[in-house]
Scaffold this active site. Structure first.
Site, PDB file in Angstrom:
ATOM      1  N   LYS A 116     -65.028 103.571  72.148  1.00 16.73           N
ATOM      2  CA  LYS A 116     -66.014 102.503  71.979  1.00 16.73           C
ATOM      3  C   LYS A 116     -66.238 102.221  70.488  1.00 16.73           C
ATOM      4  CE  LYS A 116     -68.721 103.866  76.050  1.00 16.73           C
ATOM      5  NZ  LYS A 116     -68.536 103.001  77.195  1.00 16.73           N
ATOM      6  N   GLU A 200     -76.538 103.121  69.079  1.00 18.30           N
ATOM      7  CA  GLU A 200     -76.771 101.678  69.166  1.00 18.30           C
ATOM      8  C   GLU A 200     -78.255 101.410  69.267  1.00 18.30           C
ATOM      9  OE1 GLU A 200     -74.647  99.993  72.490  1.00 18.30           O
ATOM     10  OE2 GLU A 200     -72.746 100.071  71.413  1.00 18.30           O
ATOM     11  N   HIS A 235     -77.473 103.777  84.143  1.00 20.23           N
ATOM     12  CA  HIS A 235     -76.408 103.016  83.478  1.00 20.23           C
ATOM     13  C   HIS A 235     -75.158 102.853  84.328  1.00 20.23           C
ATOM     14  CE1 HIS A 235     -79.000 103.264  80.086  1.00 20.23           C
ATOM     15  NE2 HIS A 235     -78.850 104.564  79.957  1.00 20.23           N
ATOM     16  N   ARG A 292     -58.601  97.504  82.611  1.00 20.39           N
ATOM     17  CA  ARG A 292     -58.120  97.785  83.971  1.00 20.39           C
ATOM     18  C   ARG A 292     -58.805  96.829  84.935  1.00 20.39           C
ATOM     19  NH1 ARG A 292     -63.095  99.701  85.455  1.00 20.39           N
ATOM     20  NH2 ARG A 292     -64.048 101.069  83.919  1.00 20.39           N
TER      21      ARG A 292
HETATM   22  P1  ADP Z   1     -70.040 103.139  80.285  1.00 17.98           P
HETATM   23  O1  ADP Z   1     -68.697 102.893  79.661  1.00 17.98           O
HETATM   24  O2  ADP Z   1     -70.397 104.587  80.361  1.00 17.98           O
HETATM   25  O3  ADP Z   1     -70.242 102.408  81.552  1.00 17.98           O
HETATM   26  P2  ADP Z   1     -71.337 101.068  78.722  1.00 17.98           P
HETATM   27  O4  ADP Z   1     -71.206 101.038  77.252  1.00 17.98           O
HETATM   28  O5  ADP Z   1     -70.513 100.118  79.513  1.00 17.98           O
HETATM   29  O6  ADP Z   1     -71.085 102.557  79.229  1.00 17.98           O
HETATM   30  O7  ADP Z   1     -72.864 100.875  79.099  1.00 17.98           O
HETATM   31  C1  ADP Z   1     -73.326 101.053  80.422  1.00 17.98           C
HETATM   32  C2  ADP Z   1     -74.704 100.452  80.563  1.00 17.98           C
HETATM   33  O8  ADP Z   1     -75.632 101.050  79.685  1.00 17.98           O
HETATM   34  C3  ADP Z   1     -74.798  98.981  80.237  1.00 17.98           C
HETATM   35  O9  ADP Z   1     -74.422  98.188  81.317  1.00 17.98           O
HETATM   36  C4  ADP Z   1     -76.258  98.821  79.906  1.00 17.98           C
HETATM   37  O10 ADP Z   1     -77.062  98.775  81.065  1.00 17.98           O
HETATM   38  C5  ADP Z   1     -76.576 100.098  79.223  1.00 17.98           C
HETATM   39  N1  ADP Z   1     -76.432  99.924  77.765  1.00 17.98           N
HETATM   40  C6  ADP Z   1     -75.340 100.200  77.036  1.00 17.98           C
HETATM   41  N2  ADP Z   1     -75.565  99.936  75.734  1.00 17.98           N
HETATM   42  C7  ADP Z   1     -76.840  99.504  75.643  1.00 17.98           C
HETATM   43  C8  ADP Z   1     -77.687  99.104  74.560  1.00 17.98           C
HETATM   44  N3  ADP Z   1     -77.273  99.124  73.303  1.00 17.98           N
HETATM   45  N4  ADP Z   1     -78.949  98.712  74.845  1.00 17.98           N
HETATM   46  C9  ADP Z   1     -79.402  98.707  76.115  1.00 17.98           C
HETATM   47  N5  ADP Z   1     -78.666  99.095  77.168  1.00 17.98           N
HETATM   48  C10 ADP Z   1     -77.402  99.493  76.944  1.00 17.98           C
END
Ligand code: ADP
Length: 639
Positions: A116, A200, A235, A292
């Protein structure tokens, strides 16, 4: 086009891929572990190859075995599905080294998005807007904390290698930072053997909007619109829909074009998803790209009329995308609900066991059920406990939502705990109706979803009483003649004899007596049993009502809720590994403090103090494997 492909996956996605391959007249090779000998994907495929013991790291994750299976069976290409090796650049490389086509993007594109942090650096250069934060190489805890302090709380710690919501912790204040970092790193190490973290800004009330993109070798690129995946728990996505409610054509185009820019920045090929967070001001920020096919791809298929697996096969075979951007149109609205074997009443612990009853709603043009199991199969501890994906479509959101709730109420699963009632509840509250969605939806509406309010129980009581009467009547009919209706609840409830019309029923956690007169109150609650669905099983019955889902159990004389905890031992809620002891014998703790952390299915579960007191002995050390029900520690309450 290929004549034979191997599917390096299992469960619903393996079955899903086989369906399209068959339609294209491509022969399929399934692979299976010891636990999956009789699995549906094995039965559906033209050929199958045994690849090892049940644990995924001895079978579905062993690159050599998969490559060998493809070579032995003469497959020309490998479809990795999602999860397992689908985003493993090394697997992709080894496929090419063995003259096998990897049905997915080039290894370099997977590698670029694999972290990431690295992905954010690439996207920043490509001019794609990012979630503000720190994604640098300096991993010193002090550096991370300084970055968090500088951007201001709340912040979100994320594993660079993360996925599935693992290795992620929200931190609301500086004094929580160190403990949260430890926990996130621990989970990341356990899940991904990599604990690099990024920090973040934790956006408040964002929506998760992702864009489906597709690119081919001829450098064509299109976006197949967006999916709203804001309904999440820890999440992780729970319900997804397409298109995203309230998104204007202008914003859709802007996000679509940003997603294509992201894909082109890494010379993408095949199906990919660019995930964004959309804030309350309508600004969107890149989060990550998944290289994917996504679990939730069916909602896009439903509204676009395209078969994304077919597109993947075409692109992998070197053909051009079948459509241009202008030819793609949104038609109607679709939802997907993930049906899981888990226990919403006990912190969503994954459930295992035999699916003694499995009757999904009938598939039509409006209802699609993607599943990898049939009645009688078992959900094991080894893999993701998803039972099926329920996908519905209709001409607009309101109609599609009605399809969703009806289909959930018709879904019958017995023998194992599922999240169906939970899904039904969250889809029937008003905020869902009005599409008031953000990633905090489930937490925000927790009480409403769990229907613990008094008025709900008052509402459910006369319905439960009427249901008891109804089930008694049905039972007499059923005893005379076993119903041939596959949807009859009596297939599941032969063992559940109702003794009396007046009995004590536990609705959710409240006990009520279904006095004869309770049924008389039925009109007062403004509904009738005719508006509801009653599904009985061995232990009681489920009520799906316009007001939500109610689990009803008969209270037997010796049945009671646990007595006040006065001392004794704490047990493992399921099979898993002990990962940390967070207290020591003799140290006083407060009710709710975490004493021990377990990990099961790659998620952490905390064993907490049931009351103020102290642990007097821990019976296991970090790293120890324990079975569900094993006594983990002795605990003494303070008087
Ligand atoms: P993963 O790869 O583990 O699924 P992601 O980066 O796709 O993780 O994030 C999963 C979820 O976490 C997002 O859909 C959102 O709901 C929450 N999320 C991620 N980053 C943030 C952020 N900076 N602020 C608020 N919520 C976040």
């Amino acid at each position: 086009m290929f004549t034979k492909i191997l599917i390096a996956n299992r469960g619903e996605i393996a079955c899903r891929i086989i369906k399209t391959a068959r339609a294209l007249n491509i022969a399929t090779v399934a692979v299976f572990s010891e636990a999956d000998r009789d699995a549906l994907h094995v039965q559906m495929a033209d050929q199958s190859v045994y690849i090892g013991p049940a644990p995924a790291n001895e079978s579905y994750l062993v690159i050599d075995k998969l490559i060998q299976a493809a070579l032995d069976t003469g497959a020309e290409a490998i479809h990795p599905g999602y999860g397992f090796l689908s985003e493993n650049a090394e697997f992709c490389r080894q496929c090419s080294d063995n003259n096998l086509v990897f049905i997915g993007p080039p290894a370099a594109a997977i590698g670029a998005m694999g972290s990431k942090s690295a992905a954010k650096t690439i996207m920043a250069e490509a001019g794609v807007p990012l979630v503000p934060g720190y994604h640098g190489n300096d991993q010193n805890p002090e550096t991370l904390k300084r970055a968090a302090n500088a951007m201001g709380y709340p912040v979100l710690l994320k594993a660079a290698a993360g996925g599935g919501g693992k290795g992620m912790r929200a931190v609301y204040a500086e004094d929580e930072f160190d403990a949260a970092l430890d926990a996130a790193k621990r989970e990341a190490r356990n899940s991904f053997s990599d604990d690099i973290m990024l920090v973040e800004k934790y956006l408040l009330k964002p929506r998760h909007i992702e864009i489906q993109v597709f690119c081919d070798r001829q450098k064509n690129a299109v976006y197949l619109f967006e999916r709203d995946c804001s309904i999440q728990r820890r999440h992780q996505k729970v319900i997804e829909e397409a298109p995203a409610p309230g998104i204007t054509a202008g914003l859709r185009q802007q996000m679509g074009e940003a997603a294509i820019k992201a894909a082109q920045a890494i010379n993408y090929e095949g199906a990919g998803t660019v995930e964004f967070l959309l804030d309350t001001q309508g600004e969107f920020f890149f989060m990550e790209m998944n290289t994917r096919l996504q679990v939730e791809h069916p909602v896009t298929e439903m509204i676009s009329g395209q078969d994304l697996v077919q597109w993947q096969l075409l692109v992998a075979a070197g053909e051009a995308l079948p459509c241009t951007q202008d030819q793609l149109k949104i038609n109607g609205h679709a939802f997907e609900a993930r049906i899981y074997a888990e226990d919403p009443d006990h912190d969503f612990l994954p459930a295992t066991g035999r699916l003694s009853l499995l009757k999904p709603p009938t598939e039509t043009t409006h209802i699609r059920v993607d599943s990898g199991v049939v009645e009688g199969d078992s959900v094991s501890i080894y893999y993701d406990p998803m039972i099926a994906k329920l996908v519905v479509w209709d001409s607009d959101r309101e109609r599609a939502l009605r399809r969703l709730t009806q289909a959930l109420a018709q879904y019958r699963i017995g023998g194992i705990k599922t999240n169906i009632g939970f899904l039904y509840n969250l889809a029937t509250i008003q905020a869902f109706d009005t599409a008031d969605l953000d990633t905090g939806y489930i937490e925000q509406h927790w009480d409403e979803i769990f229907r613990r309010r008094d008025q709900d129980i008052r509402y459910a009581t006369p319905l439960a009483a009427a249901a008891v009467q109804h089930l008694r009547d049905q039972q007499s009919v059923a005893q005379a003649k076993v119903s041939s209706d596959p949807n009859s609840p009596w297939h599941a409830s032969d063992n559940w004899g109702l003794p009396n019309a007046s009995c004590t029923i536990q609705i959710q956690e409240t006990e009520v007596t279904t006095e004869a007169e309770a049924a008389v109150n039925l009109p007062a609650c403004g509904t009738s049993l005719a508006d509801s669905t009653v599904v009985a099983d061995d232990a009681g019955f489920d009520l799906f009502t316009p007001q939500g889902f109610f689990r009803c159990r008969e209270v037997k004389p010796d049945f009671g809720l646990d007595d006040e905890f006065t001392g004794g031992s704490l047990t493992a809620p399921m099979n898993g590994t002990v990962v940390a002891l967070l207290s020591e014998p003799g140290v006083t703790v407060a009710k709710g403090d975490t004493l021990l952390v377990m990990e099961a299915m790659k998620m952490e579960h905390c064993i907490v103090a049931p009351t103020d007191g102290q642990a007097t002995e821990f019976y296991f050390q970090p790293g120890d494997l324990v079975d569900g029900g094993t006594v983990l520690l002795a605990f003494e309450a303070i008087e």
